[in-house]
Enzyme design. Structure first.
Site, mmCIF file in Angstrom:
data_model
loop_
_atom_site.group_PDB
_atom_site.id
_atom_site.type_symbol
_atom_site.label_atom_id
_atom_site.label_comp_id
_atom_site.label_asym_id
_atom_site.label_seq_id
_atom_site.Cartn_x
_atom_site.Cartn_y
_atom_site.Cartn_z
ATOM 1 N N LEU A 15 10.623 32.016 45.604
ATOM 2 C CA LEU A 15 9.896 30.789 45.235
ATOM 3 C C LEU A 15 9.689 29.851 46.413
ATOM 4 C CD1 LEU A 15 11.431 29.635 41.851
ATOM 5 C CD2 LEU A 15 9.134 30.485 42.299
ATOM 6 N N GLU A 140 21.620 25.748 51.111
ATOM 7 C CA GLU A 140 20.801 26.546 50.195
ATOM 8 C C GLU A 140 21.658 27.697 49.682
ATOM 9 O OE1 GLU A 140 17.447 28.472 52.072
ATOM 10 O OE2 GLU A 140 17.048 29.681 50.281
ATOM 11 N N ASP A 240 1.084 25.444 45.049
ATOM 12 C CA ASP A 240 0.835 26.286 46.218
ATOM 13 C C ASP A 240 0.031 25.512 47.276
ATOM 14 O OD1 ASP A 240 2.139 28.255 44.936
ATOM 15 O OD2 ASP A 240 0.385 29.494 44.489
ATOM 16 N N ALA A 241 0.480 25.605 48.505
ATOM 17 C CA ALA A 241 -0.216 24.913 49.601
ATOM 18 C C ALA A 241 -0.789 25.968 50.544
ATOM 19 C CB ALA A 241 0.757 24.013 50.357
ATOM 20 N N GLY A 353 11.979 45.728 68.213
ATOM 21 C CA GLY A 353 12.233 46.755 67.213
ATOM 22 C C GLY A 353 13.271 47.737 67.703
ATOM 23 N N CYS A 380 10.993 41.831 73.960
ATOM 24 C CA CYS A 380 12.169 42.686 73.876
ATOM 25 C C CYS A 380 11.764 44.162 73.941
ATOM 26 C CB CYS A 380 12.960 42.346 72.615
ATOM 27 S SG CYS A 380 14.675 42.839 72.754
ATOM 28 N N GLU A 404 17.041 55.177 74.897
ATOM 29 C CA GLU A 404 17.138 55.021 73.434
ATOM 30 C C GLU A 404 16.275 56.080 72.740
ATOM 31 O OE1 GLU A 404 15.818 51.172 71.945
ATOM 32 O OE2 GLU A 404 16.417 51.658 69.890
ATOM 33 N N HIS A 506 13.749 36.904 73.116
ATOM 34 C CA HIS A 506 12.968 36.637 71.897
ATOM 35 C C HIS A 506 12.571 35.160 71.871
ATOM 36 C CE1 HIS A 506 13.465 40.446 69.754
ATOM 37 N NE2 HIS A 506 14.688 40.500 70.249
ATOM 38 N N GLU A 508 10.329 33.803 70.422
ATOM 39 C CA GLU A 508 9.824 33.381 69.104
ATOM 40 C C GLU A 508 10.852 32.585 68.307
ATOM 41 O OE1 GLU A 508 10.460 36.497 70.037
ATOM 42 O OE2 GLU A 508 11.178 37.761 68.394
HETATM 43 N N1 GLN Z 1 15.782 48.677 70.742
HETATM 44 C C1 GLN Z 1 15.759 47.903 71.932
HETATM 45 C C2 GLN Z 1 17.154 47.641 72.460
HETATM 46 O O1 GLN Z 1 18.110 47.796 71.753
HETATM 47 C C3 GLN Z 1 15.014 46.595 71.726
HETATM 48 C C4 GLN Z 1 15.659 45.672 70.732
HETATM 49 C C5 GLN Z 1 14.751 44.579 70.256
HETATM 50 O O2 GLN Z 1 13.543 44.652 70.422
HETATM 51 N N2 GLN Z 1 15.299 43.565 69.635
HETATM 52 O O3 GLN Z 1 17.323 47.281 73.582
#
Ligand code: GLN
Length: 576
Positions: A15, A140, A240-241, A353, A380, A404, A506, A508
């Site tokens: 919600l 929350e 809703d906005a 990722g 990353c 990896e 990151h 972001e």
């Molecule tokens: N899989 C990559 C690492 O472990 C990048 C991790 C990520 O993008 N947060 O280094």
């Protein structure tokens, strides 16, 4: 003494309880109140760090390296504050603490029970945020009243009110007033039932935020006020906005912050909402179209990239741009089909990722962006794939990869550091939270940040392999930010490219609606430049047979044969 606001949710999940809490936090802060926020999550995972992004969305990383619920991102963005791992407690972490105390013998042989031991631990988590420099703690409670797992939390917050006094606690309940098509009516019954459920746990809400598609009539509000035993002013409607950043203004117009201050006897300064109103004005009048693609693996659940999307939004607000997001499934652009999917974009982001799936598609996207001067920001994992792409395509390091994805790679340009290799428990090997980077004078990254030393949050195991630093030193590729000891590469860029920039961090997680993260802001600037160029190109009368998409920055003949072929295949790879 700090005051407490508890936000619960009823009827259905999703919600926007977290957004409601964040918007209220923002309003209180705009009155000069010192606010902190936290989320109590009823699931058993100790933290969301190990949870699948497809299921749980993004893992939000705090400055101190906490892997937390994505709602903390909303809290930080709305309240403009830096939180810590203490702002997120799960049932798993609470039970772990209680069981560890039991094993140590702290309970002196007594029977350890949900009440009082688990509830006491929950109350301890709530109280520890109420430090001397905080006026209001907003907590929350995740999940929905009626869930089995939520019961200890409801009991704890009920007791908490008794412990600290009624005038110091405000219970806010968020519900849904659905519109039932066939009868053409908005229905209050689910709200009544959910308040009844809450009351059965001993909690009478002090205000209800009713979520609805269309605004509620005064009559309906009166009905809810009557049935739920609340002043009509305490029945707040959040219809809703079109942008989440409008929610604080809606809640303020509905009188929520006023009701909270009255109940908690908070004597605040005047409300300073001008900056926020101005932001919303910019959002509403945005008219410069720009198309940004997110090339990822979890694109079927956009919440997996929530902070990336918000950072792009913040950057768009900054320039009055109308952002059109394109979700691009990385797997779908494997096999050199990048061009057909990317040619019409103004910029791309290759986000973070884990795992191998989609990696070759991301590498293809990075390569396309590099060759076609398409603005590209790597985050990353995004930096890692851009490094691999450059190694393979420009430096001729065949088979370059991250260990990896290919532990036997001939050129492990991305690898574990020695210290990480020695740890066998994967959970213990991550570089998490804030790390400092020194930026190279004269680089694009330095110009973007306007600083020589920056701090960004991290969450990864693998690093740019220092053994290959020399090979990359070809006059174009620049390691434009490094750790203070010069061992870790934190930022990369290309001298010859308008914007092909990546970071191991990151950024972001530190973007704010009124202050976009610098790299996102600069990506947006470059993308807008390209978008405007595209418009100019379209205005030119193109000679028959010319493809406007490809003649923007590179003549069609500059396309490698495989890409040219792909251009003729047409748009493929839209994510289903
Ligand atoms: N899989 C990559 C690492 O472990 C990048 C991790 C990520 O993008 N947060 O280094």
């Amino acid at each position: 003494m700090a005051k407490h606001i508890f936000v619960t949710g009823g009827v259905v999940s999703g919600l926007g309880k977290g957004l409601t809490a964040s918007a209220l936090g923002m309003l209180l802060r705009s009155r000069g109140v010192r606010v902190t926020m936290q989320k109590l999550d009823p699931y058993l995972n100790v933290d969301p760090g190990t949870m699948n992004p497809f299921e749980h969305g993004e893992v939000y990383v705090t400055g101190d390296g906490g892997e937390t619920d994505l709602d903390l991102g909303h809290y930080e963005r709305f309240v403009d504050t830096d939180l810590t791992r203490d702002s997120n407690a799960t049932t798993g972490s609470i039970y772990s603490a209680v069981i560890a105390a039991e094993r140590r013998g702290d309970y002196l042989g007594r029977t350890v029970q949900v009440i009082p031991h688990i509830t006491d631990e929950i109350k301890r988590r709530i109280a520890r945020l109420a430090t001397d420099d905080v006026d209001v703690v907003i907590t929350e409670v995740g999940g929905t009243v009626g869930d089995i797992e939520i019961l200890p939390f409801l009991e704890a917050i009920r007791q908490f009110r008794l412990d600290v006094g009624r005038e110091n606690v405000f219970f806010l309940h968020v519900t849904l007033v659905p519109f039932i098509g066939p009868s053409g009516e908005q229905k209050t019954k689910p709200t009544q039932h959910s308040v009844t459920e809450l009351r059965s746990r001993g909690i009478q809400p002090d205000a209800i935020v009713c979520r609805s598609e269309q605004p509620l009539s005064t009559e309906l509000k009166r009905k809810i006020s009557n049935l739920c035993d609340l002043d009509v002013e305490a029945v707040v409607n959040a219809a809703d906005a079109s942008s989440i950043y409008m929610i604080p203004l809606v809640l303020h117009e509905e009188g929520l912050d006023e009701a909270v201050c009255r109940h908690l006897r908070l004597h605040t300064g005047p409300l300073a909402l001008n900056d926020w109103r101005e932001l919303v004005g910019r959002i509403e009048s945005a008219d410069r179209p720009v198309r940004i693609g997110i090339v990822g693996k979890y694109v079927s659940l956009p919440d997996a990239y929530l902070s990336v999307v918000e950072s792009l939004n913040h950057s768009a607000f900054h320039f009055g741009a109308k952002l059109q997001l394109e979700w691009i499934q990385a797997e779908h652009i494997e096999g050199m089909l990048a061009a057909s999917r990317l040619a019409d974009l103004d910029g791309i982001v290759i986000p973070g990722g884990f795992g191998q799936r989609g990696i070759e598609g991301k590498i293809a996207a990075a390569g396309y962006a590099r060759e076609h001067k398409l603005p590209c920001l790597g985050l990353c994992l995004g930096m890692q794939v851009m490094t691999i792409e450059y190694a393979r395509s420009v430096l001729g390091l065949e088979g370059a990869n991250s260990t990896e994805f290919d532990p036997a790679s001939a050129h492990p340009v991305i690898d574990l550091m020695e210290t990480q290799r020695r740890v066998t428990d994967l959970g213990g090997t991550m570089r998490l939270g804030n790390y400092i980077a020194e930026l190279r004078e004269g680089s694009q990254v330095h110009a973007a940040y306007g600083a020589s030393v920056v701090k960004e949050r991290h969450r990864h195991r693998y690093e740019f392999n220092p053994r290959y630093r020399g090979r990359f030193d070809d006059g174009d590729f620049v390691c434009s930010g490094v750790s203070p000891d010069n061992r870790l590469v934190e930022f990369i860029e290309l001298r010859s490219h308008p914007f092909w920039i990546a970071t191991q961090a990151h950024p972001e997680f530190r973007s704010r609606p009124n202050e976009p993260a610098p790299l996102f802001r600069e990506l947006m600037r470059a993308a807008l430049g390209r978008a405007e160029q595209r418009t100019l190109d379209l205005l030119e009368v193109a000679p028959a047979g010319t493809d406007n998409r490809s003649n923007r920055n590179a003549p069609p003949s500059a396309d490698p044969p495989m890409v040219r072929e792909a251009l003729t295949i047409g748009a493929v790879g839209a994510d289903s």
